[in-house]
Structures are given as structure tokens and as C-alpha cells.
Scaffold this motif. Structure first.
Motif, short mmCIF file in Angstrom:
data_model
loop_
_atom_site.label_atom_id
_atom_site.label_comp_id
_atom_site.label_asym_id
_atom_site.label_seq_id
_atom_site.Cartn_x
_atom_site.Cartn_y
_atom_site.Cartn_z
N VAL A 101 11.91 13.83 -1.63
CA VAL A 101 12.58 12.91 -0.70
C VAL A 101 11.58 11.97 -0.02
N LEU A 102 10.47 12.51 0.49
CA LEU A 102 9.56 11.70 1.31
C LEU A 102 8.98 10.52 0.53
N PRO A 103 8.30 10.69 -0.62
CA PRO A 103 7.76 9.52 -1.32
C PRO A 103 8.85 8.60 -1.86
N THR A 104 10.00 9.16 -2.25
CA THR A 104 11.08 8.32 -2.75
C THR A 104 11.61 7.39 -1.67
N VAL A 105 11.81 7.91 -0.47
CA VAL A 105 12.30 7.10 0.65
C VAL A 105 11.27 6.02 1.00
N LEU A 106 9.98 6.40 1.01
CA LEU A 106 8.94 5.41 1.33
C LEU A 106 8.90 4.29 0.31
N MET A 163 0.83 -1.20 0.00
CA MET A 163 0.00 0.00 0.00
C MET A 163 0.87 1.26 0.00
N THR A 164 1.93 1.25 0.82
CA THR A 164 2.82 2.42 0.87
C THR A 164 3.49 2.66 -0.47
N ALA A 165 3.94 1.58 -1.12
CA ALA A 165 4.60 1.73 -2.42
C ALA A 165 3.63 2.28 -3.48
N VAL A 166 2.39 1.77 -3.49
CA VAL A 166 1.40 2.23 -4.47
C VAL A 166 1.04 3.69 -4.24
N LEU A 167 0.73 4.04 -2.99
CA LEU A 167 0.34 5.43 -2.68
C LEU A 167 1.49 6.40 -2.95
N SER A 168 2.71 6.00 -2.67
CA SER A 168 3.86 6.87 -2.92
C SER A 168 4.05 7.08 -4.42
N THR A 169 3.81 6.03 -5.22
CA THR A 169 3.92 6.17 -6.67
C THR A 169 2.85 7.11 -7.21
N VAL A 170 1.62 6.98 -6.70
CA VAL A 170 0.54 7.88 -7.11
C VAL A 170 0.88 9.32 -6.70
N ALA A 171 1.45 9.48 -5.51
CA ALA A 171 1.82 10.81 -5.04
C ALA A 171 2.87 11.44 -5.93
N ILE A 172 3.82 10.65 -6.40
CA ILE A 172 4.85 11.18 -7.29
C ILE A 172 4.24 11.65 -8.60
N VAL A 173 3.26 10.90 -9.13
CA VAL A 173 2.59 11.31 -10.36
C VAL A 173 1.88 12.64 -10.15
N TYR A 174 1.14 12.78 -9.04
CA TYR A 174 0.44 14.03 -8.75
C TYR A 174 1.42 15.18 -8.51
N LEU A 175 2.48 14.91 -7.74
CA LEU A 175 3.44 15.96 -7.41
C LEU A 175 4.25 16.40 -8.63
N THR A 176 4.30 15.58 -9.65
CA THR A 176 4.97 16.01 -10.88
C THR A 176 4.33 17.25 -11.45
N GLU A 227 12.46 30.32 -2.43
CA GLU A 227 12.89 29.53 -1.28
C GLU A 227 11.81 28.55 -0.84
N THR A 228 10.58 29.03 -0.76
CA THR A 228 9.48 28.14 -0.38
C THR A 228 9.27 27.05 -1.42
N THR A 229 9.36 27.42 -2.70
CA THR A 229 9.21 26.44 -3.77
C THR A 229 10.29 25.37 -3.69
N TYR A 230 11.52 25.76 -3.35
CA TYR A 230 12.62 24.79 -3.21
C TYR A 230 12.37 23.85 -2.04
N ARG A 231 11.92 24.39 -0.91
CA ARG A 231 11.65 23.52 0.25
C ARG A 231 10.54 22.52 -0.08
N GLN A 232 9.49 22.98 -0.74
CA GLN A 232 8.42 22.08 -1.11
C GLN A 232 8.92 21.00 -2.07
N PHE A 233 9.79 21.38 -2.99
CA PHE A 233 10.34 20.42 -3.94
C PHE A 233 11.16 19.34 -3.23
N VAL A 234 12.00 19.75 -2.28
CA VAL A 234 12.84 18.78 -1.56
C VAL A 234 11.98 17.80 -0.77
#
Length: 435
Positions: free
Chosen positions: A384-389, A28-41, A373-380
Motif C-alpha cells: 500500500v505505502l509505495p503504491t499510494v506514493l 524523486m518520490t516516484a522513482v524511490l517508490s518504484t525502486v522500493a517495489i522492485v526490492y520488496l518483490t 500474521e506478521t508476514t501478511y501485515r508486512q505485505f499489506v
């Protein structure tokens, strides 16, 4: 008391539950993280790369809304609620004048300060007369109409005009059909309305502005700030006094906002400074006459604050909420944005004036929101978070795939649990590590 069931007789042994639970959670974590990466793109990654490549100066300048246009088919829009559909359908396009920042001034040794807010018409909450519902048959006064919906502005504005169009009779049997699409400024008498032709001038009815013993008058949108001050200091050069009270002149300014500071009253983004002889002004005045004195009778003084013309970078630039011209929060951000930034003065209220951002290579398009600066923090965080998960979940699943086996008794167990033992299974109560 019923006899407790021995643990070895349970249908699903505890070890099976732990292994199955670990596998399900990791999947479930892997699937949701993959979906999150698609949305965050769309929501984070692409906006970040555009922000980096845009070359926009992070130091804000000033914009003033000139017009807000409703379009049925848009090639661009100032704000869309969802980026995947931002250019489809109707939209609002906001155009602005772009200029450099005005002077930041310190009004020192001030006393007898007064504030007067000259409210216009609140378009959102004002009562609207719908002509199609036959509500325009008794209109009397001055009305601002938009596509058959009229708002009474008689009490808030005083309009001076010369010519009108032929009368439209909004009363009677065909009154609602005659006035179904009225648009513009109308002068009405018992349901008979005449459209006021340009040029006309509508000024706010704002009376009893206390100008007695005041030598500094600051106009800030719908607000008027008045005080008696000893001097005015340019904050860019704290030792430079741009004006000292001589008892004969009144300083008039247009500033973005005015606030109290530790050393005096701070006026930000001031332009169009002018000096008015004190004998020209009485103890009380109204907003209309004050505007007349400022624009006609007062003498411009560039030493106190520069004129808007010399600061102007571009006229009629496109305004967008951000580089994409859209938001993905689905929280009605655009509704509030268009309400605040789309005030172009057509309702006879003050035009919107706000900080904006542009690239020095071109001022054709400006954005209202830009924070690298805010855009960079949001990007990091979003990277990082979904990739690590995903990595942790996949490693755990691979570990389970290589170490978990199903015995002849249909029970799952870790392979190395029975190493060196005559029995090739773990005890049902043994803990199983997900790793």
C-alpha cells in the motif's frame, strides 16, 4: 545598510521555486517508490505468496539438531545473508529430528528448589591452538580439534575411550606440518597427540549437584532443575494428576525449559519421563552419574510424559531459517542463527532444541521462522505505502504538466492564475499549491 533588492528583480521568482520544488519532490518520490517495489518483490511479495501456498501449520512443533555440515558447493543452505546469492559458494546445512510437542506439566507443592548449570566449552570464546603457528607443540590433555585448530576440553569434560590412532608428533622441526590438518578428538601428552577412535564417551565435569531431599529432577539442556514436589499435573487436563509423591521414587524428565508460574513450577515440552528409586541417589552427585542414572537405572513412565521415539515424525530433516532459506537484512542474522541452531553436540555440549514449523504433508524440510500474521501485515504495508506514493506523485506531476506554462519572460506560472485579468501572470508573491 545596503538597499534591499526588490522581489521582482530576483533571478528565480518564489513561484518558480515552489513549482520546481514540487516537481522535483514528486519525481524523486516516484522513482524511490518504484525502486522500493522492485526490492520488496524479493523481500516481501514473493515470500508472502510462498507462505500462503506452503501449507505450513502455524502451530510449532519441536526440533533437535542432529548434525551441521559445512559444504563447499551448496544446492541448499540453512541460512544465506542475501537471497539473490543464497545457493552460491560455501554454506552450512543443518539437519534435525522432528517430533510432536511433549507434555506441559505443572510441578505443584514444590519446595527446596535448586538450579545447577553445567557449562561446557564456549566455542566462540575458548582459546584455540593453531598448529600451523606451532602452538600445538606442548599440548597436554584432551583436545577437540577442527582443521588444525584445537580447544582444550580437559577441565570441562571427562572422556572415556578404548582405542586411538597412531601418535602424531606436533613438536619438533616438522611438528606444525604434521599436525596442520588434525581433526577430531585427541589425547595429547607434551605435544604427542593420538586421535581417539569411536566409540568414546565424553561427559561434562559438573559436580556437587544437590540431590538431597529432591524427588523431581528436570534436565533442560545444560541446566538441571531439582525440587521436592507433592504432585505433577498435566496442564492439558488440569484435573489430571500424573504423579503423586509416595516417598519412594524420584521423577526424572527432559524438558525444553522450566519456569515459575502462578500455581507452581511449569515445565514445557517434557519427554522421556522415568522413575528412579530414591535409594539409588545420594545427597550430592555429578552430571555424568546423573545422566547414567537417567538413561540406565531409571524406569520409563509414559503416564507422566511420553517417550521421544513415539513422538518422532521425521529423522534427519533439513532445517531452514525460513521458506527461502535466506534473509535480506544484511545484519549478520545467519551468524547468530547458525551459532544457536547449529549446536549438534560435536563439541560435547547439549544439542540445540527449539520450536519449528512443518507442513503435515511432508516433514522433509522444516523452518525455524514462520508467522503468517506478521508476514501478511508486512505485505499489506509494503504494497500500500509505495503504491499510494507513486499514484499521488504521478497525479501531481500530470497536474503540473497540464497547468504550468513558461511565459515569454522565462517564468513559470499556473495557467488559471491570470484568468479574467488583463495581465496574464500571477503576482510573484502569490502562493502556489502543489496540487
Amino acid at each position: 545598510m545596503p538597499k534591499p533588492t526588490p522581489i521582482e528583480d530576483l533571478i528565480i521568482p518564489p513561484q518558480d521555486q515552489k513549482i520546481c520544488g514540487t516537481i522535483c519532490i514528486c519525481q524523486m518520490t516516484a522513482v524511490l517508490s518504484t525502486v522500493a517495489i522492485v526490492y520488496l518483490t524479493v523481500a516481501i511479495y514473493m515470500p508472502y505468496t510462498r507462505a500462503i501456498a506452503s501449507g505450513i501449520d502455524p502451530t510449532p512443533i519441536m526440533c533437535s539438531t542432529t548434525r551441521a555440515v559445512n559444504k563447499d558447493n551448496c544446492d541448499w543452505g540453512s541460512c544465506g545473508e542475501w537471497c539473490l546469492s543464497k545457493t552460491s559458494g560455501a554454506c552450512i546445512q543443518i539437519y534435525v529430528n522432528v517430533r510432536k510437542n511433549g507434555s506441559s506439566l505443572l510441578l505443584a507443592d514444590c519446595g527446596s528448589a535448586a538450579n545447577k548449570t553445567c557449562y561446557g566449552i564456549d566455542q566462540e570464546n575458548a582459546k584455540k591452538y593453531h598448529c600451523i603457528r606451532d602452538e600445538c607443540k606442548n599440548l597436554t590433555g584432551t583436545f577437540n580439534c577442527t582443521e588444525g585448530k584445537c580447544i582444550n576440553i580437559t577441565d570441562a569434560f571427562e572422556c572415556a575411550f578404548r582405542d586411538t590412532d597412531p601418535p602424531l608428533k606436533c613438536s619438533g622441526r616438522r611438528g606444525k606440518i604434521t599436525c596442520i590438518d588434525v581433526h577430531g578428538l585427541f589425547s595429547c601428552e607434551r605435544g604427542t597427540c593420538r586421535r581417539i577412535r569411536t566409540p568414546y564417551n565424553c561427559d561434562r565435569r559438573c559436580v556437587d549437584i544437590p540431590t538431597r531431599n529432591k524427588n523431581v529432577i528436570v534436565l533442560s539442556g545444560d541446566r538441571v532443575f531439582l525440587a521436592r514436589c507433592g504432585k505433577i499435573v498435566d496442564q492439558a487436563n488440569a484435573t489430571k494428576e500424573v504423579w503423586i509423591d509416595n516417598g519412594e521414587d524420584v521423577v526424572m524428565l527432559s524438558c525444553h525449559f522450566v519456569q515459575n508460574g502462578s500455581a507452581g513450577v511449569v515445565a514445557v515440552d517434557c519427554i522421556n519421563a522415568a522413575l528412579l528409586p530414591k535409594i539409588e541417589i545420594s545427597d550430592l552427585t555429578n552430571f555424568t552419574y546423573l545422566q547414567y542414572l537417567y538413561t540406565v537405572r531409571a524406569t520409563p513412565n509414559r503416564d507422566i510424559a511420553p517417550s521421544e521415539v513415539e513422538l518422532t515424525l521425521k529423522n534427519d530433516s533439513r532445517l531452514m531459517i525460513n521458506l527461502e532459506g535466506c534473509v535480506n537484512t544484511l545484519a549478520d542474522e545467519c551468524k547468530e542463527f547458525l551459532k544457536d541452531y547449529g549446536r549438534d553436540g560435536t563439541d560435547h555440549n547439549a544439542k540445540a532444541r527449539f520450536p519449528c514449523f512443518y507442513t503435515e504433508y511432508s516433514a522433509e524440510t522444516v523452518v525455524a521462522r514462520f508467522d503468517l500474521e506478521t508476514t501478511y501485515r508486512q505485505f499489506v504495508v509494503a504494497l500500500v505505502l509505495p503504491t499510494v506514493l507513486i499514484i499521488v506523485s504521478c497525479i501531481t506531476l500530470i497536474f503540473c504538466q497540464r497547468t504550468v506554462e513558461v511565459g515569454d519572460d522565462a517564468k513559470m506560472r499556473i495557467k488559471f492564475c491570470g484568468a479574467g485579468s488583463t495581465e496574464a501572470q500571477c503576482h510573484p508573491t502569490d502562493p502556489v499549491s502543489p496540487l
